[in-house]
Design an enzyme around this catalytic site. Structure first.
Site, short mmCIF file in Angstrom:
data_model
loop_
_atom_site.label_atom_id
_atom_site.label_comp_id
_atom_site.label_asym_id
_atom_site.label_seq_id
_atom_site.Cartn_x
_atom_site.Cartn_y
_atom_site.Cartn_z
N ASN A 77 -7.06 -4.43 0.29
CA ASN A 77 -6.05 -4.58 -0.74
C ASN A 77 -5.95 -3.37 -1.66
O ASN A 77 -4.88 -3.09 -2.21
CB ASN A 77 -6.33 -5.84 -1.56
N GLU A 78 -7.04 -2.66 -1.83
CA GLU A 78 -7.03 -1.50 -2.71
C GLU A 78 -6.40 -0.27 -2.05
O GLU A 78 -5.61 0.44 -2.67
CB GLU A 78 -8.46 -1.16 -3.16
N SER A 79 -6.78 0.00 -0.80
CA SER A 79 -6.38 1.27 -0.19
C SER A 79 -5.91 1.17 1.25
O SER A 79 -5.56 2.18 1.84
CB SER A 79 -7.57 2.24 -0.23
N TYR A 184 -3.49 -10.30 -6.72
CA TYR A 184 -4.62 -9.53 -6.17
C TYR A 184 -5.79 -10.45 -5.84
O TYR A 184 -6.34 -10.40 -4.73
CB TYR A 184 -5.03 -8.47 -7.18
#
Length: 201
Positions: A77-79, A184
């Site tokens: 989810n971050e990168s 998120y």
């Protein structure tokens, strides 16, 4: 004239049939190949839920006593597993660490730090997992609060806990004030379940 026309139509129909038969055989071969290499699960592992840098993730997660599948879901989810990812806000690398946060982590670990470290997958994961585990400890194992803090900042989560009288047993994702953070947290937890389904041995 009519005889020639009929023969022409017949030839076209035969060509069409041969092409359809070829496409059908190719489809069967593709289906067999897809099944041989693992079918849909293979597709999920390869394209939807990749587990790149698995050894780094599992080593760091074991050292910090945290869930490697949660770490993988955070990275996704971050990168999207891009080690060169950089956000407009300044977060860097696989786990999208802010340089000042990473410098603080390095200080806690008694290490020297330069921003170049954040582009190194092993270092970024080690710092990111340490930070995630630290948040889990701070919020007494509450993964929702820890993930919210990872996304929105621990200070904001502490403010919300005080303002809305949340406790360490908080479990209402929909009550998180920031829409981005709500999405998120939900996405990470859902992805963690998929990683566990696909990779748990």
């Amino acid at each position: 004239m009519l005889r020639n026309c009929g023969a022409s139509v017949l030839r076209r129909l035969r060509r069409m049939w041969r092409r359809l038969w070829l496409l059908l055989r190719l489809a069967v071969v593709a289906a067999v190949a897809f099944a041989v290499v693992g079918g849909w699960a293979w597709f999920e592992r390869s394209y939807i839920y990749p587990y790149d840098y698995r050894s780094y993730i599992e080593t760091s997660a074991a050292q910090q006593h945290t869930d490697p599948f949660l770490v993988a879901a955070v990275i996704k989810n971050e990168s999207k597993f891009r080690s060169d990812a950089a956000s407009d806000g300044g977060a860097v690398g696989l786990m999208q660490l802010m340089p000042q946060t990473a410098a603080w982590i390095a200080g806690r670990l008694g290490e020297q730090f330069t921003e170049d470290y954040l582009y190194d997958p092993a270092m970024n994961i080690r710092y990111g997992v340490w930070y995630l585990a630290e948040l889990e400890k701070e919020f007494r194992g509450n993964e929702i609060l820890a993930l919210a803090a990872y996304n929105a900042g621990r200070g904001n989560v502490r403010d919300w806990m005080e303002r809305y009288r949340w406790t360490d047993t908080f479990d209402e994702i929909d009550a998180i004030p920031y829409p981005e953070t709500r999405l998120y947290v939900r996405a990470v937890l859902e992805d963690r379940a998929q990683y566990k389904r696909l990779y748990e041995e």
